[in-house]
Design a protein around this motif. Structure first.
Motif, short mmCIF file in Angstrom:
data_model
loop_
_atom_site.label_atom_id
_atom_site.label_comp_id
_atom_site.label_asym_id
_atom_site.label_seq_id
_atom_site.Cartn_x
_atom_site.Cartn_y
_atom_site.Cartn_z
N GLY A 46 0.82 -1.20 0.00
CA GLY A 46 0.00 0.00 0.00
C GLY A 46 0.86 1.25 0.00
O GLY A 46 2.07 1.19 0.16
N ARG A 124 -3.98 -4.95 -7.77
CA ARG A 124 -3.92 -4.69 -6.32
C ARG A 124 -3.58 -3.24 -6.01
O ARG A 124 -4.07 -2.67 -5.04
N PHE A 126 -4.44 -0.70 -7.76
CA PHE A 126 -5.69 0.01 -7.99
C PHE A 126 -6.68 -0.25 -6.85
O PHE A 126 -7.28 0.68 -6.30
N ALA A 127 -6.82 -1.51 -6.49
CA ALA A 127 -7.75 -1.87 -5.42
C ALA A 127 -7.41 -1.16 -4.12
O ALA A 127 -8.29 -0.65 -3.42
N GLY A 128 -6.13 -1.11 -3.81
CA GLY A 128 -5.71 -0.45 -2.57
C GLY A 128 -6.07 1.02 -2.56
O GLY A 128 -6.49 1.56 -1.53
N ILE A 130 -8.53 2.48 -4.28
CA ILE A 130 -9.99 2.64 -4.16
C ILE A 130 -10.45 2.33 -2.75
O ILE A 130 -11.29 3.02 -2.18
N LEU A 131 -9.87 1.28 -2.20
CA LEU A 131 -10.24 0.84 -0.85
C LEU A 131 -10.10 1.97 0.16
O LEU A 131 -10.87 2.09 1.11
N GLN A 132 -9.09 2.80 -0.04
CA GLN A 132 -8.86 3.88 0.92
C GLN A 132 -9.51 5.18 0.51
O GLN A 132 -9.12 6.26 0.95
N GLY A 133 -10.52 5.05 -0.34
CA GLY A 133 -11.30 6.23 -0.69
C GLY A 133 -10.80 6.98 -1.90
O GLY A 133 -11.24 8.10 -2.15
N ALA A 134 -9.88 6.37 -2.66
CA ALA A 134 -9.36 6.98 -3.88
C ALA A 134 -8.85 8.40 -3.67
O ALA A 134 -9.15 9.30 -4.46
N ASP A 186 -6.96 -9.51 -6.53
CA ASP A 186 -6.94 -8.73 -5.29
C ASP A 186 -6.96 -9.62 -4.05
O ASP A 186 -6.35 -9.30 -3.05
N PHE A 187 -7.68 -10.71 -4.11
CA PHE A 187 -7.79 -11.61 -2.95
C PHE A 187 -7.00 -12.89 -3.18
O PHE A 187 -7.33 -13.94 -2.64
N LEU B 131 -5.71 -8.15 0.83
CA LEU B 131 -5.03 -7.50 -0.30
C LEU B 131 -3.52 -7.52 -0.13
O LEU B 131 -2.76 -7.66 -1.08
N ASP B 186 -16.19 -2.46 -0.27
CA ASP B 186 -14.76 -2.25 -0.47
C ASP B 186 -14.46 -1.18 -1.51
O ASP B 186 -13.50 -0.43 -1.39
N SER B 189 -16.04 4.01 -2.73
CA SER B 189 -15.70 5.32 -3.28
C SER B 189 -15.88 5.34 -4.79
O SER B 189 -16.29 6.35 -5.36
#
Lengths: 219, 219
Positions: A46, A124, A126-128, A130-134, A186-187, B131, B186, B189
């Motif tokens: 991350g 991953r 990208f997912a990280g 977005i996960l944190q609110g982009a 991602d998973f 992740l 997840d 956002s």
DNA sequence: AAAAATTTTTACCATTTGGTAAAGCCAAGA
DNA sequence: TCTTGGCTTTACCAAATGGTAAAAATTTTT
């Protein structure tokens, strides 16, 4: 014109000629090395979990040398994310309005799954974000993803209207495609723990997703 | 017997009687405050992105006071994750072998979607951990998730064998359910940026997922 | 109320980390 | 050969951060 050599939102000018002249061969090589190392590190830990020292070690360069090519950690991250966005949207762009609805959507699913398999680090990263609110990529999402999303939703809605697809909500269809395909990248740590290591996860996933979306789209 | 008051893997003994006596009222209250604050902060910023100062501020306590109740940042995170695991597995546990296959699975989908709506922070906390390769929760996954997963896969496979479900891979079915439901928490956002703010995302998602899995399971 | 136990605060500390200044290196051109 | 300009390294720094020691405050018990 946008200078491909310069990254996102920059004010400083660490490389004297970077904004004007062509990047030298060594410059190209090192920027590539850094971005590749950063992708590895950012996707594993991350944004905050990654350190410049890790990136430097992975790239085989010194930390100050890295800061010679980029304005800072944030700059590297944003550059990575921006470059990624293109590839990320590509499979959706390729969805052809003139083609057969079911075929086009199923092909899109497969392309997305292929990307998850071939570019798990990008997925991953990208997912990280977005996960944190982009927090860092929201503008990109608004300017590039949103218009494309709306366009393709309209296309699918038209196909539904014309009776070439059964009734369904295009937005949630696309979400389901994203979710199910990216899940395998991602998973991955969970998936690999639950799947028997023996068989090919992506091959069976491809069959399953084809079955699922075929049944959804040909009801 | 497992003492609910003590967290994951601990050696030290910061609270003199914690491992033996009942937790005092103030102890219960503060541990709850801390865990709630930590859930908020960890889910928004990830493990490394979260700081003890942030958690302390959110909980309304001082940092050393927080370290009086927990052995450290890692301890808080692990406690959170362990507690979460129970709730997380619950909907799957409830899938009844004696019930109607299609009904049971569709009910599971809805329960999972409800959880994503009602506990998005928990969903994101879990997603963030997976992740990054599940470095802290892998043992829990192996001991709790894996056996349950295998059991339910066997159940679904039996249903398929008995002709009560069409042919499908139980593992990928479950992955698809997880992926599509958790996606709304997840990737919130992104979802909220792409959905028109007007309508109820979860309501339309529920309809879409019911449609999709109904068509898959009744082909 | 006094004593004992628990809880909270104050004042720190060591390490990590993003970042910088400036000297040194090295290849290409004059 | 010498100089010029991009590239790299060495030696740092200030801030952030996880964590601790011990005194002070508070609650509980006797």
């Amino acid at each position: 014109m946008y200078n491909a050599c310069k990254s996102g939102t920059s004010e400083k000018n660490p490389l004297p000629e970077k904004t004007q002249k062509k990047p030298s061969r060594i410059q190209q090589r090192n920027r590539r090395l850094i971005l590749d190392a950063a992708l590895e590190v950012f996707s594993r830990h991350g944004f905050r979990g990654a350190t410049l020292d890790q990136i430097a070690a992975e790239a085989g360069l010194s930390k100050p040398n890295i800061l010679y090519y980029f304005d800072g950690k944030e700059d590297i991250h944003l550059t990575l994310l921006s470059q990624l966005m293109e590839n990320w949207l590509d499979p959706l762009v390729e969805m052809n309005p003139a083609g057969d609805p079911v075929k086009e959507i199923l092909a899109y699913v497969q392309r997305k799954l292929d990307m998850a398999r071939e570019l798990p680090r990008e997925s991953r990263l990208f997912a990280g974000e977005i996960l944190q609110g982009a927090p860092r990529i929201r503008p990109e999402l608004e300017h590039h993803l949103k218009p494309l999303f709306d366009e393709k939703c309209a296309l699918i809605a038209r196909w539904v209207d014309e009776g070439r697809l059964p009734p369904l909500d295009p937005r949630h269809l696309i979400f389901s495609i994203w979710a199910t395909t990216q899940h395998y990248a991602d998973f991955e740590s969970q998936v690999s723990l639950l799947m028997d290591a023996a068989d090919d996860t992506y091959a069976s996933a491809a069959r399953h997703l084809e079955t699922m979306f075929t049944r959804l789209l040909t009801a």
